[in-house]
Scaffold this motif. Structure first.
Motif, short mmCIF file in Angstrom:
data_model
loop_
_atom_site.label_atom_id
_atom_site.label_comp_id
_atom_site.label_asym_id
_atom_site.label_seq_id
_atom_site.Cartn_x
_atom_site.Cartn_y
_atom_site.Cartn_z
N GLU A 113 -3.99 -11.97 53.05
CA GLU A 113 -5.14 -12.12 53.92
C GLU A 113 -5.34 -13.56 54.41
OE1 GLU A 113 -8.38 -10.60 51.64
OE2 GLU A 113 -8.17 -8.58 52.48
N GLU A 117 -5.36 -16.64 56.51
CA GLU A 117 -5.27 -16.77 57.97
C GLU A 117 -4.22 -17.82 58.35
OE1 GLU A 117 -9.04 -17.68 59.57
OE2 GLU A 117 -9.97 -15.77 58.98
N ASN A 119 -3.95 -3.53 64.13
CA ASN A 119 -4.79 -3.58 62.94
C ASN A 119 -4.05 -3.15 61.68
OD1 ASN A 119 -7.17 -4.31 64.40
ND2 ASN A 119 -7.32 -2.20 65.14
N THR A 169 -4.70 -5.43 58.64
CA THR A 169 -6.07 -5.26 58.15
C THR A 169 -6.22 -3.95 57.39
OG1 THR A 169 -6.94 -6.54 60.00
CG2 THR A 169 -8.49 -5.13 58.82
N ASN A 204 -4.26 -4.12 54.07
CA ASN A 204 -4.98 -4.93 53.07
C ASN A 204 -6.20 -4.20 52.53
OD1 ASN A 204 -3.15 -7.00 53.38
ND2 ASN A 204 -4.41 -8.18 54.78
N LYS A 205 -6.90 -3.51 53.43
CA LYS A 205 -8.07 -2.75 52.99
C LYS A 205 -7.67 -1.65 52.02
CE LYS A 205 -11.95 -0.05 54.83
NZ LYS A 205 -12.57 0.51 56.06
#
Length: 474
Positions: free
Chosen positions: A59, A61, A141, A144, A147-148
């Protein structure tokens, strides 16, 4: 003689008490010590920390990327002039911006030369920039969603494992207390049978060669076998408890009432949510693949460079350039414009370049098959999600039935315990008045003590049911 047999019954009960813990720990203390000392829980904590660290890395950045290149540095000796010329080439600083357009900026020098003896020099600094603009679906996405999913899986697995560990402790404690209860009952039955046999022989109501005597001896032998089996089982249960909890069994007390309030969530729990995320991820993969057929990319860029030199061979100049390229699955179109300025007459020189490519069949058979596979994957993930939701709703209904059944059993036990306590109190009054025997009083006391075991076991069953409820909420 009867007093001697009663004393024997007391000795049997006393020998049983020696087998049981001298004191007990509150249930909360048992759980806290088990979580702290259990090797299984320590390993689970490490797995959770490792999973979250891995997730944090993914995650992180993107930051501004800077690349510095020193280039080549040289020193050249010219014997005819007895002079050195120092030069560098390829010196550059490259900056990559963390944005969707992959913007890059480059600042550098093509060639730098200097001859100290003549003060001659050549300088050629330059700078350029490039940026990509995409027209179409660009919301990738996948990272994202992935990772979620990873975070939800790690946290739900950890929470479920903790509840599973608590439940295993509750089950072990239930088995140990049930074993103790049955062992007490067997020991009492064995003592009662032996006392009855001795009394009947003393009163000459039976003979040692009679069938009644043999039947009583057989019952005593059976009870002794049951006792030995229960003692062996107890040893095994105690070893299992110590292996699981990390410390020896010391008994348990202060068992709280379970909280059995449950309301199902129409959206399901983490198992359903994981399937929902997997479905979203499959749809995202399909959307991105479809976008490859229709998206267009425009890459724009520009550069500026200068050249200044004391040499007549290398004239001074300033050069600028701009370029653009539009790309899609079916075609590519590019254009570039460059101009140079030289001090003096006829100082400008410009160039315009245009090019293009067209393809009549941009979608290959391989792309079509890949799209079909991704569409099938979406359908399968949707089916898995619906199945997971149906399973959750079925399990929730089954859990509600378990809660209702447990509540009924608990009320019945409470009613039985109230009755047995009242019976004990009444027997105590009658015994003090000489209207009840000591054996009847002891039986009533024993029944109340057994009820305490039964209540502890049932409360632990309720706590196990509470962990099921908490697991359904994860």
């Amino acid at each position: 003689m009867r007093l001697r047999f009663v004393r024997r019954l007391v000795l049997f009960s006393f020998s049983l008490l020696l087998m049981l813990p001298a004191y007990s720990l509150p249930l909360q203390t048992v759980l806290e010590q088990a979580f702290a000392k259990s090797v299984r829980m320590q390993d689970l904590e490490l797995q959770k920390q490792d999973a979250l660290l891995t997730l944090s890395k993914s995650e992180a950045e993107d930051a501004l990327g800077i690349t510095l290149t020193s280039g080549n540095v040289s020193a050249t000796y010219d014997e005819s002039t007895n002079a050195y010329t120092f030069a560098t080439s390829g010196t550059e600083a490259l900056f990559a911006l963390p944005n969707d357009g992959n913007t890059t900026i480059s600042v550098g020098a093509d060639t730098l030369k200097w001859t100290p003896s003549t003060s001659a020099y050549t300088i050629a600094p330059s700078a350029s920039v490039s940026h990509t603009i995409t027209y179409g679906y660009t919301d990738d996405n996948r990272t994202t969603l992935s990772n979620k999913s990873s975070e939800l899986f790690a946290r739900s697995t950890y929470a479920s494992s903790r509840l599973s560990f608590s439940n295993s402790l509750y089950t072990l404690m239930q088995n140990i207390l049930t074993n103790e209860k049955n062992l007490r009952l067997t020991e009492k039955s064995l003592a009662d049978q032996k006392l009855s046999l001795q009394q009947n022989l003393q009163l000459q109501l039976i003979k040692e060669d009679s069938l009644t005597y043999l039947d009583l001896q057989s019952k005593i032998s059976s009870l002794e076998i049951q006792r030995d089996g229960l003692e062996a089982t107890r040893d095994l249960l105690l070893r299992q408890f110590e292996s699981t909890a990390g410390f020896a069994w010391e008994g348990v007390e202060d068992i709280p009432l379970p909280s059995l309030s449950f309301k199902q969530d129409p959206a399901g729990n983490s198992s359903v949510q994981l399937k929902a995320i997997a479905l979203q991820l499959a749809k995202e993969e399909l959307a991105l693949k479809q976008a490859e057929q229709t998206n267009r990319k425009l890459v724009v860029g520009g550069s500026l460079s200068a050249n200044s030199s004391t040499s007549t061979i290398t004239p001074d100049a300033i050069t600028g350039a701009a370029s653009a390229k539009l790309s899609s699955k079916a075609f590519d179109v590019s254009a570039s414009f460059g101009t140079s300025y030289y001090p003096g007459p006829e100082s400008f020189s410009s160039t315009l370049t245009v090019g293009g490519t067209w393809r009549n069949n941009p979608a290959s058979a391989s792309d079509s098959l890949t799209l079909q596979q991704l569409e099938n994957t979406v359908l399968m993930k949707e089916l898995e999600y619906n199945t997971a939701l149906d399973t959750y709703l079925y399990d929730a209904a089954e859990l509600s039935a378990k809660i209702a059944s447990y509540s009924m059993d608990h009320r019945l036990l409470e009613q039985t315990m109230v009755y047995n306590k009242r019976l004990l109190a009444q027997t105590q009054i009658l015994y003090e008045k000489g209207l009840a025997t000591k054996a009847a009083l002891e039986d009533a006391q024993f029944t109340v003590a057994q009820d305490a075991y039964e209540l502890s076991v049932q409360l632990l069953k309720g706590l196990s049911l509470e962990t099921e409820i908490q697991t359904m909420y994860i």
